[in-house]
Design a protein around this motif. Structure first.
Motif, PDB file in Angstrom:
ATOM      1  N   LEU A 133       0.833  -1.197   0.000  1.00  2.93           N
ATOM      2  CA  LEU A 133       0.000   0.000   0.000  1.00  2.93           C
ATOM      3  C   LEU A 133       0.872   1.254   0.000  1.00  2.93           C
ATOM      4  CD1 LEU A 133      -2.985   0.785   0.024  1.00  2.93           C
ATOM      5  CD2 LEU A 133      -2.850   0.877   2.525  1.00  2.93           C
ATOM      6  N   ALA A 134       1.959   1.228   0.731  1.00  2.98           N
ATOM      7  CA  ALA A 134       2.871   2.375   0.776  1.00  2.98           C
ATOM      8  C   ALA A 134       3.524   2.617  -0.586  1.00  2.98           C
ATOM      9  CB  ALA A 134       3.930   2.159   1.846  1.00  2.98           C
ATOM     10  N   GLU A 135       3.731   1.561  -1.353  1.00  7.90           N
ATOM     11  CA  GLU A 135       4.351   1.679  -2.680  1.00  7.90           C
ATOM     12  C   GLU A 135       3.365   2.110  -3.757  1.00  7.90           C
ATOM     13  OE1 GLU A 135       6.136  -2.076  -3.536  1.00  7.90           O
ATOM     14  OE2 GLU A 135       7.502  -1.946  -1.827  1.00  7.90           O
ATOM     15  N   ALA A 136       2.075   1.916  -3.514  1.00  9.04           N
ATOM     16  CA  ALA A 136       1.055   2.220  -4.518  1.00  9.04           C
ATOM     17  C   ALA A 136       0.970   3.724  -4.744  1.00  9.04           C
ATOM     18  CB  ALA A 136      -0.298   1.681  -4.060  1.00  9.04           C
ATOM     19  N   ARG A 137       0.653   4.069  -5.970  1.00 13.72           N
ATOM     20  CA  ARG A 137       0.491   5.481  -6.300  1.00 13.72           C
ATOM     21  C   ARG A 137      -0.985   5.829  -6.182  1.00 13.72           C
ATOM     22  NH1 ARG A 137       2.040   8.639 -11.832  1.00 13.72           N
ATOM     23  NH2 ARG A 137       1.177  10.612 -11.124  1.00 13.72           N
ATOM     24  N   GLY A 138      -1.307   6.704  -5.263  1.00 13.32           N
ATOM     25  CA  GLY A 138      -2.697   7.100  -5.078  1.00 13.32           C
ATOM     26  C   GLY A 138      -3.514   6.002  -4.424  1.00 13.32           C
ATOM     27  N   GLU A 142     -16.706   2.003  -5.639  1.00  9.00           N
ATOM     28  CA  GLU A 142     -15.739   1.017  -5.163  1.00  9.00           C
ATOM     29  C   GLU A 142     -14.925   1.585  -4.005  1.00  9.00           C
ATOM     30  OE1 GLU A 142     -12.444  -1.981  -7.095  1.00  9.00           O
ATOM     31  OE2 GLU A 142     -12.820  -0.076  -8.083  1.00  9.00           O
ATOM     32  N   SER A 143     -14.655   0.774  -2.989  1.00 12.40           N
ATOM     33  CA  SER A 143     -13.795   1.199  -1.884  1.00 12.40           C
ATOM     34  C   SER A 143     -12.346   1.203  -2.351  1.00 12.40           C
ATOM     35  CB  SER A 143     -13.937   0.263  -0.686  1.00 12.40           C
ATOM     36  OG  SER A 143     -15.215   0.400  -0.111  1.00 12.40           O
ATOM     37  N   LEU A 144     -11.672   2.312  -2.088  1.00  9.89           N
ATOM     38  CA  LEU A 144     -10.274   2.470  -2.461  1.00  9.89           C
ATOM     39  C   LEU A 144      -9.468   2.799  -1.214  1.00  9.89           C
ATOM     40  CD1 LEU A 144     -10.763   4.649  -5.670  1.00  9.89           C
ATOM     41  CD2 LEU A 144     -10.489   2.163  -5.525  1.00  9.89           C
ATOM     42  N   TYR A 145      -8.176   2.437  -1.220  1.00  9.07           N
ATOM     43  CA  TYR A 145      -7.330   2.572  -0.042  1.00  9.07           C
ATOM     44  C   TYR A 145      -6.008   3.224  -0.411  1.00  9.07           C
ATOM     45  CZ  TYR A 145     -10.673  -0.864   1.570  1.00  9.07           C
ATOM     46  OH  TYR A 145     -11.830  -1.514   1.894  1.00  9.07           O
ATOM     47  N   ARG A 146      -5.402   3.863   0.580  1.00  4.07           N
ATOM     48  CA  ARG A 146      -4.116   4.522   0.378  1.00  4.07           C
ATOM     49  C   ARG A 146      -3.413   4.594   1.723  1.00  4.07           C
ATOM     50  NH1 ARG A 146      -2.886  10.179   0.968  1.00  4.07           N
ATOM     51  NH2 ARG A 146      -1.192  10.627  -0.439  1.00  4.07           N
ATOM     52  N   SER A 147      -2.106   4.481   1.688  1.00  5.00           N
ATOM     53  CA  SER A 147      -1.314   4.643   2.904  1.00  5.00           C
ATOM     54  C   SER A 147      -1.501   6.064   3.395  1.00  5.00           C
ATOM     55  CB  SER A 147       0.158   4.367   2.592  1.00  5.00           C
ATOM     56  OG  SER A 147       0.908   4.384   3.771  1.00  5.00           O
ATOM     57  N   CYS A 148      -1.799   6.218   4.665  1.00  5.10           N
ATOM     58  CA  CYS A 148      -2.144   7.523   5.218  1.00  5.10           C
ATOM     59  C   CYS A 148      -0.910   8.287   5.673  1.00  5.10           C
ATOM     60  CB  CYS A 148      -3.095   7.347   6.391  1.00  5.10           C
ATOM     61  SG  CYS A 148      -3.798   8.880   6.973  1.00  5.10           S
TER      62      CYS A 148
END
Length: 132
Positions: free
Chosen positions: A17-22, A67-73
């Motif tokens: 998740l930390a590596e994901a963009r957005g 859709e539920s989306l997630y991101r490192s906070c």
């Protein structure tokens, strides 16, 4: 809330998740983990994302499609997001005017303990320039 155990699955989801963009969906994150050789299951990804959201380590929002989306906070506490529909670039925002407005509207109608979700979607400069 009970502290959660750090398992290899939790660490794998947190790192991915930390590596994901957005913002990313649970399915996208699961696929990225599987592409990297992980044997983690989709249900575990969903459970882990729910736990990370609960502890404030991840943000979640609902896309315009539902859709539920997630991101490192990156920001602790309540905040809002400005999200590019093209590339997913996300900016975290504090919006005092929204906070004041929500409390005022709630009070005008006799409500207390007001909570809200405000996420803004648009096109960033880069995506706008590419579409012109």
């Amino acid at each position: 809330m009970q502290p959660r155990r750090n398992t290899w699955q939790r660490e794998a989801v947190r790192a991915s998740l930390a590596e994901a963009r957005g913002f990313v969906s649970a399915q996208q994150l699961h696929q990225a983990l599987r592409d990297g050789g992980s044997t983690i299951g989709l249900a575990t990804v969903y459970r882990t994302l729910a736990g990370l959201t609960e502890t404030g380590e991840a943000d979640t929002l609902q896309s315009p499609e539902g859709e539920s989306l997630y991101r490192s906070c990156a920001t602790q506490g309540h905040h809002h997001h400005l999200i590019c529909r093209g590339c997913g670039d996300t900016r975290e925002l504090s919006a005092t005017v929204v906070e004041e407005w929500s409390q005022r509207v709630g009070a005008e109608h006799g409500f207390t303990e007001i909570e809200h979700v405000v996420d803004l979607f648009g096109l960033c400069e880069r995506c706008r320039a590419q579409s012109e």
